[in-house]
Design a protein around this motif. Structure first.
Motif, mmCIF file in Angstrom:
data_model
loop_
_atom_site.group_PDB
_atom_site.id
_atom_site.type_symbol
_atom_site.label_atom_id
_atom_site.label_comp_id
_atom_site.label_asym_id
_atom_site.label_seq_id
_atom_site.Cartn_x
_atom_site.Cartn_y
_atom_site.Cartn_z
ATOM 1 N N LYS A 150 40.127 35.847 32.081
ATOM 2 C CA LYS A 150 39.243 34.755 31.682
ATOM 3 C C LYS A 150 37.828 35.304 31.412
ATOM 4 C CE LYS A 150 36.744 34.044 35.577
ATOM 5 N NZ LYS A 150 35.439 33.627 35.853
ATOM 6 N N TYR A 181 42.908 34.629 41.264
ATOM 7 C CA TYR A 181 43.165 33.791 42.441
ATOM 8 C C TYR A 181 44.659 33.648 42.703
ATOM 9 C CZ TYR A 181 38.646 32.324 44.122
ATOM 10 O OH TYR A 181 37.418 32.315 44.725
ATOM 11 N N ARG A 225 24.979 39.570 36.454
ATOM 12 C CA ARG A 225 25.749 38.971 35.358
ATOM 13 C C ARG A 225 25.025 37.816 34.679
ATOM 14 N NH1 ARG A 225 30.317 36.665 38.161
ATOM 15 N NH2 ARG A 225 31.613 36.693 36.319
ATOM 16 N N ASP A 237 32.825 29.155 34.826
ATOM 17 C CA ASP A 237 33.104 30.376 35.586
ATOM 18 C C ASP A 237 34.187 30.161 36.653
ATOM 19 O OD1 ASP A 237 32.651 33.072 36.307
ATOM 20 O OD2 ASP A 237 31.433 32.433 38.017
ATOM 21 N N MET A 238 34.160 29.009 37.313
ATOM 22 C CA MET A 238 35.078 28.803 38.450
ATOM 23 C C MET A 238 36.043 27.629 38.271
ATOM 24 S SD MET A 238 34.556 31.124 40.797
ATOM 25 C CE MET A 238 35.298 30.498 42.304
ATOM 26 N N HIS A 242 40.023 29.089 38.315
ATOM 27 C CA HIS A 242 40.495 29.175 39.705
ATOM 28 C C HIS A 242 40.658 27.800 40.361
ATOM 29 C CE1 HIS A 242 39.358 33.158 38.756
ATOM 30 N NE2 HIS A 242 38.093 33.077 39.100
ATOM 31 N N LYS A 342 27.493 29.163 44.221
ATOM 32 C CA LYS A 342 26.994 30.483 44.621
ATOM 33 C C LYS A 342 25.846 30.305 45.602
ATOM 34 C CE LYS A 342 28.448 33.218 40.695
ATOM 35 N NZ LYS A 342 29.519 33.947 41.382
ATOM 36 N N LYS A 347 30.783 32.810 52.585
ATOM 37 C CA LYS A 347 31.894 32.852 51.638
ATOM 38 C C LYS A 347 33.122 32.265 52.307
ATOM 39 C CE LYS A 347 34.694 35.721 48.643
ATOM 40 N NZ LYS A 347 34.547 35.053 47.366
ATOM 41 N N GLN A 381 40.466 32.512 52.019
ATOM 42 C CA GLN A 381 39.716 33.743 52.256
ATOM 43 C C GLN A 381 38.340 33.414 52.819
ATOM 44 O OE1 GLN A 381 39.198 35.496 48.336
ATOM 45 N NE2 GLN A 381 37.714 33.994 47.774
HETATM 46 C C1 BG6 Z 1 35.246 35.301 39.257
HETATM 47 C C2 BG6 Z 1 33.921 34.705 38.870
HETATM 48 O O1 BG6 Z 1 36.248 34.840 38.402
HETATM 49 O O2 BG6 Z 1 35.553 34.928 40.594
HETATM 50 C C3 BG6 Z 1 32.833 35.145 39.826
HETATM 51 O O3 BG6 Z 1 33.595 35.111 37.567
HETATM 52 C C4 BG6 Z 1 33.230 34.848 41.255
HETATM 53 O O4 BG6 Z 1 31.596 34.519 39.524
HETATM 54 C C5 BG6 Z 1 34.612 35.385 41.550
HETATM 55 O O5 BG6 Z 1 32.275 35.462 42.096
HETATM 56 C C6 BG6 Z 1 35.084 34.928 42.902
HETATM 57 O O6 BG6 Z 1 36.261 35.620 43.203
HETATM 58 P P1 BG6 Z 1 36.661 35.912 44.717
HETATM 59 O O7 BG6 Z 1 37.988 36.571 44.633
HETATM 60 O O8 BG6 Z 1 35.584 36.788 45.274
HETATM 61 O O9 BG6 Z 1 36.677 34.570 45.395
#
Ligand code: BG6
Length: 493
Positions: A150, A181, A225, A237-238, A242, A342, A347, A381
């Motif tokens: 993507k 994901y 980025r 983006d998300m 995902h 973000k 996280k 996660q």
């Molecule tokens: C990516 C996004 O697809 O997924 C990023 O472009 C994001 O902005 C990332 O940080 C998150 O992935 P993960 O596996 O760290 O949750």
């Protein structure tokens, strides 16, 4: 399982993705015995490198990735090649074609090719076209698979255009659209939890579930980025990828077989049933935010607008909370809250299924206590757990308490952890598309999101944006779109 022998061609071989992810994953695959001993890897880039310099770079990528056991390196290094190609002009394509054929003959590969496009998305169309024109997309002898990541376009129109360009030379079964994901163990576990147990599915609908919250919170900021993120924002983006996949895994009907097309059919049905957002009433369903300065892990971090490369007046959302409904029998009236942002406090990615409260509490009169509804938490996660909360009696006089039953996904498992890209590459080699996006789903999700994106891109977009402090849980205004039950019992996103 080892896939069949194959020439793996990596476009963007000198780039960041190859260095950080792909190459260490290919080495892992090799060590796991999942890369056939005849297979070889051809790195493709603009720079003029020779095979030896490329091998050295790839060895460095393993060291950087912290790989300790390099005992299998020599074996793989002998199967690493480099070819310089300028994809814009096509210079070098003939040499690449010839190298692939030569390696194929020498190693008895049988015509199989895997083209991994580890390049900016703007180059996808050109590379697919060059491969097609060179006759390299043909499956006359073996398979020819193309792997892209993507974003698949930036809205419905561009997604269709990209697909049309790729489909000029490759058919759908040759195209592998990655969503990393889906390769996460705990994401794959969602279907197992739902469809390999008898106790969850009877409760998995509007009669017993009050709402579902899917959160993908990150403490990282935009990093380096900005150029990409300024165009994308959190929705592209998300959410288009995902979050939509996690939603489908929670909401889909059980496929009759665990088989790529059947699984993807069921996801597609969920996307078809998404209720379009009411035009002009976006605020009832969507809260957008942007991070201001704050503290993460006791460290001061700048506001989004002060990040390198971000214009000072940027109105790009870095946070969204979206209330989504699925118009079918199973889910009528059940809100799904999708939350991602973000620079949030920590996280964590999780799916919280909040069940309805007991219909009547025989304890209320005596105890005057509110009985919390059961909650099932699928923690994706960094913690990998399944947690169920329920009520028990406190030892002693009659009194209730909420307790947690916890399952640690890794308890008792000795297998070394591998990166999601190992699974992705393994599945492409095996030709298994289960964990990859199918174009109809891509288009349905863009179809759902594009009107929202258009409305968000209106001139007053800055007014829609709530500022939140980095290190917080996001804008307080999410409360405006939460259902009363969500508010009442403290399960705010
Ligand atoms: C990516 C996004 O697809 O997924 C990023 O472009 C994001 O902005 C990332 O940080 C998150 O992935 P993960 O596996 O760290 O949750």
């Amino acid at each position: 399982r080892a896939g069949p022998p194959c020439v793996v061609v990596v476009f963007g071989a000198t780039g960041d993705l190859t260095f950080r992810k792909l190459f260490p994953s290919l080495y892992d695959l090799h060590c796991l015995g999942s890369l056939d001993s005849r297979s070889c890897i051809v790195g493709v880039g603009r720079s003029a490198l020779d095979h030896a310099a490329f091998r050295e770079r790839m060895r460095e990528s393993l060291t950087q990735a912290g790989v300790e056991d390099l005992s299998r390196w020599d074996d793989l290094a002998a199967r690493l090649y480099y070819c310089s190609v300028d994809v814009d002009t096509g210079t070098g394509m003939d040499a690449l074609h010839a190298l692939c054929n030569e390696l194929d003959t020498a190693r008895q590969i049988g015509g199989n090719r895997l083209y991994y496009l580890a390049v900016p998305p703007t180059a996808y169309e050109t590379i697919a076209t060059r491969l097609g024109q060179a006759g390299m997309a043909s499956e006359a002898q073996g398979f020819a698979r193309i792997v892209i990541e993507k974003p698949f376009g930036s809205d419905l129109v561009t997604a269709k255009a990209l697909d049309a360009a790729i489909h000029q030379h490759f058919t759908e079964h040759q195209v592998f659209r990655i969503d990393h994901y889906l390769a996460k163990e705990t994401v794959q576990n969602i279907m197992v939890l739902r469809f390999a147990n008898a106790i969850f599915e009877p409760l998995w609908d509007r009669r017993y579930i009050d709402h579902v919250r899917i959160t993908a919170a990150e403490s990282l900021g935009v990093e380096h980025r900005a150029a990409f993120y300024e165009q994308a924002g959190v929705l592209r983006d998300m959410f288009q990828n995902h979050m939509m996949q996690l939603l489908a895994l929670c909401a889909m009907e059980p496929p009759s077989q665990f088989e790529a097309e059947l699984v993807r059919d069921e996801k597609t049905k969920v996307y078809r049933a998404l209720r379009p957002f009411p035009v002009g009433r976006l605020n009832e369903h969507l809260v957008l935010g942007q991070y201001g300065a704050g503290m993460i892990d006791d460290r001061k971090v700048p506001a989004y607008v002060d990040e390198p490369g971000v214009p000072a007046d940027s109105a790009t959302p870095t946070y969204a909370c979206m209330k989504v409904f699925i118009d079918n029998w199973r889910w009528q009236g059940v809100p799904f809250y999708l939350v991602s942002g973000k620079r949030l406090r920590r996280k964590h990615t999780e799916i919280v299924v909040k069940f309805k409260e007991v219909p009547y509490s025989m304890f209320r009169k005596v105890l005057g206590e509110h009985i919390s509804a059961n909650t099932l938490i699928l923690s994706i996660q960094p913690r990998e757990e399944v947690i169920l909360t329920f009520q028990t009696k406190l030892p002693g006089p009659m009194c209730l308490r909420t307790v947690r039953m916890e399952f640690d996904y890794n308890a008792g498992v000795k297998r070394p952890k591998t990166d999601a890209y190992v699974k992705v590459l393994q599945d492409v080699l095996l030709g298994d598309q289960t964990l990859f996006w199918r174009q109809d789903s891509v288009e349905l999700c863009w179809g759902f999101l594009t009107p929202i994106l258009q409305e968000c891109d209106c001139p007053d977009k800055a007014e829609r944006l709530y500022l939140y402090r980095a290190g917080s849980d996001g804008p307080q205004e999410v409360r405006h779109i939460l259902s009363p039950a969500t508010m009442q019992h403290g399960t705010t996103p």
